[in-house]
Scaffold this motif. Structure first.
Motif, short mmCIF file in Angstrom:
data_model
loop_
_atom_site.label_atom_id
_atom_site.label_comp_id
_atom_site.label_asym_id
_atom_site.label_seq_id
_atom_site.Cartn_x
_atom_site.Cartn_y
_atom_site.Cartn_z
N VAL A 23 12.56 0.83 5.57
CA VAL A 23 13.59 0.37 6.70
C VAL A 23 12.37 -0.36 7.44
O VAL A 23 10.93 -0.11 7.48
N ALA A 24 12.83 -0.45 8.32
CA ALA A 24 11.83 -1.83 8.84
C ALA A 24 11.26 -0.79 10.28
O ALA A 24 12.06 0.28 10.86
N ASP A 54 0.77 -1.33 0.10
CA ASP A 54 0.01 -0.11 -0.05
C ASP A 54 0.88 1.08 -0.01
O ASP A 54 1.84 1.43 0.23
N TRP A 55 0.48 2.46 -0.26
CA TRP A 55 1.11 3.73 -0.85
C TRP A 55 0.17 4.55 -0.28
O TRP A 55 -0.79 4.77 -0.81
N VAL A 56 0.67 6.00 -0.10
CA VAL A 56 -0.19 7.15 -0.24
C VAL A 56 0.38 8.47 -1.29
O VAL A 56 1.75 8.30 -0.67
N GLY A 90 5.03 -3.32 8.67
CA GLY A 90 6.58 -3.99 8.68
C GLY A 90 7.62 -3.11 8.50
O GLY A 90 8.96 -3.18 9.04
N TRP A 91 7.60 -2.33 7.24
CA TRP A 91 8.55 -1.51 6.43
C TRP A 91 8.14 -0.80 5.96
O TRP A 91 6.72 -0.97 5.34
N PRO A 127 3.74 -4.12 4.12
CA PRO A 127 2.78 -4.87 2.50
C PRO A 127 1.65 -3.68 3.08
O PRO A 127 1.06 -3.56 2.35
N ASP A 128 1.01 -4.03 3.99
CA ASP A 128 -0.06 -2.89 4.54
C ASP A 128 0.12 -2.49 5.96
O ASP A 128 0.81 -2.48 6.87
N GLY A 129 -1.08 -1.93 6.83
CA GLY A 129 -1.26 -1.10 7.87
C GLY A 129 -1.43 0.14 7.99
O GLY A 129 -2.63 0.79 7.18
#
Length: 326
Positions: A273-274, A225-227, A253-254, A300-302
């Motif tokens: 980065v983590a 996911d991204w913005v 996660g990152w 990957p998401d969150g």
């Protein structure tokens, strides 16, 4: 006509907006007008003045006239539309309302504001009870205060003043959070808004809870996911704050941050980065050429509570915007 409701509420208490004057608050305080939360109502909840309302309510007028509340915008800017929300006011809403605006320097007292040169934004217009009453505004000038006049009396739950923030550059430090909505940044695209819109990440102050941030649904593929965000001004980024506060079992996660100028190719600002759950992550980044847009990728998401990107804006951009709106 109601596209403006997607724009920030310049009057919101979340930006620091406040009611600086009201001629009557007999049944309910005018401060409720700028609360960022939706109005609520509990039937048959009475205090010594009657049913309790989550809004501004004046007494019944027995003489000619109208009631007034003046709101200091938390984020001064160009007003695109207003929402006079009469939620839960049914037999006691005002039949009409009008809105005026003014731009003043500093923090004048109510007596000085009364003498200011108010400009009509919404003419006296009919209202519907227990409804959102939307009015578009065409004036391109920047305003610092708005005045709500209800004709003749009654109750209004919320006043939303939607528009484009235009900060006074003389009040900004050399470096500031150029991703802040209060200074004019805006979300331009996003992969997923299932649990929360990414604009929440760009709001002032710490996140209040997990719902006060951007959170995506669970991905079941190999993507991420991204913005994308248009910055308040073209700027050289020097510091990034990726805050996962309140997100514990659902933080990314990152993450990585990229930037670009106009339609150029994306280039790295913060490498992948983590991230740790429920933690503000602060990173110094190597200064690079100024960018106009940034992209936050989460893997990957969150959920992300806040995103801060401190940088030095390109000289002249904010000054030009400010002068054009005067």
């Amino acid at each position: 006509m109601d596209d403006f409701i997607a724009l920030p509420d310049l009057a919101s208490r979340a930006f620091g907006g406040g009611v600086v004057y009201a001629n009557d608050e007999f049944f309910a305080a005018a401060d409720h007008l700028v609360l960022p939360t939706p109005p609520v109502f509990v039937p048959r909840t009475f205090d010594h003045k009657g049913q309790v309302y989550d809004g501004w309510e004046t007494r019944r007028r027995r003489q000619p006239g109208s009631d007034v509340a003046i709101v200091r915008l938390g984020a001064p800017g160009v007003v695109r539309g207003v929402d006079v929300d009469t939620a839960f006011f049914t037999g006691n809403f005002p039949p009409y309302a009008s809105i005026d605006g003014v731009a003043v320097d500093g923090y004048p007292a109510p007596s000085a504001l009364a003498e200011a040169g108010w400009i009509p934004l919404v003419a006296k217009s009919p209202l519907t009870g227990d409804s959102r009453n939307l009015f578009a505004v065409a004036d391109e000038r920047r305003f610092t205060h708005v005045r709500l006049t209800i004709h003749p009396d009654g109750g209004v739950a919320r006043l939303r003043v939607h528009g484009t923030p235009v900060p006074d550059p003389s009040l900004l430090p050399p470096e500031f959070d150029v991703a802040a909505i209060a200074y004019g940044a805006a979300v331009t695209d996003c992969s997923n808004t299932f649990y929360g819109h990414p604009e929440k990440m760009l709001m002032p102050g710490p996140a209040l809870h997990m719902g006060d941030g951007w959170e995506t649904s669970r991905r079941r593929d190999d993507g991420n996911d991204w913005v994308e965000i248009r910055l308040a001004a073209p700027a050289t980024i020097s510091f990034a704050d990726l805050d996962t506060t309140h997100f514990k079992g659902n933080s990314p996660g990152w993450a990585a941050v990229h930037g670009r100028s106009g339609e150029s190719e994306w280039r790295e600002i913060l490498p992948r980065v983590a991230l740790t759950p429920d933690t503000p992550h602060r990173f110094r980044v190597e200064p690079s050429p100024a960018v106009t847009h940034v992209r936050l990728d989460i893997y990957p998401d969150g959920g992300m509570a806040r995103l801060r990107l401190h940088g030095r804006p390109t000289p002249g951009h904010l000054e030009d915007n400010f002068e054009r709106s005067r």
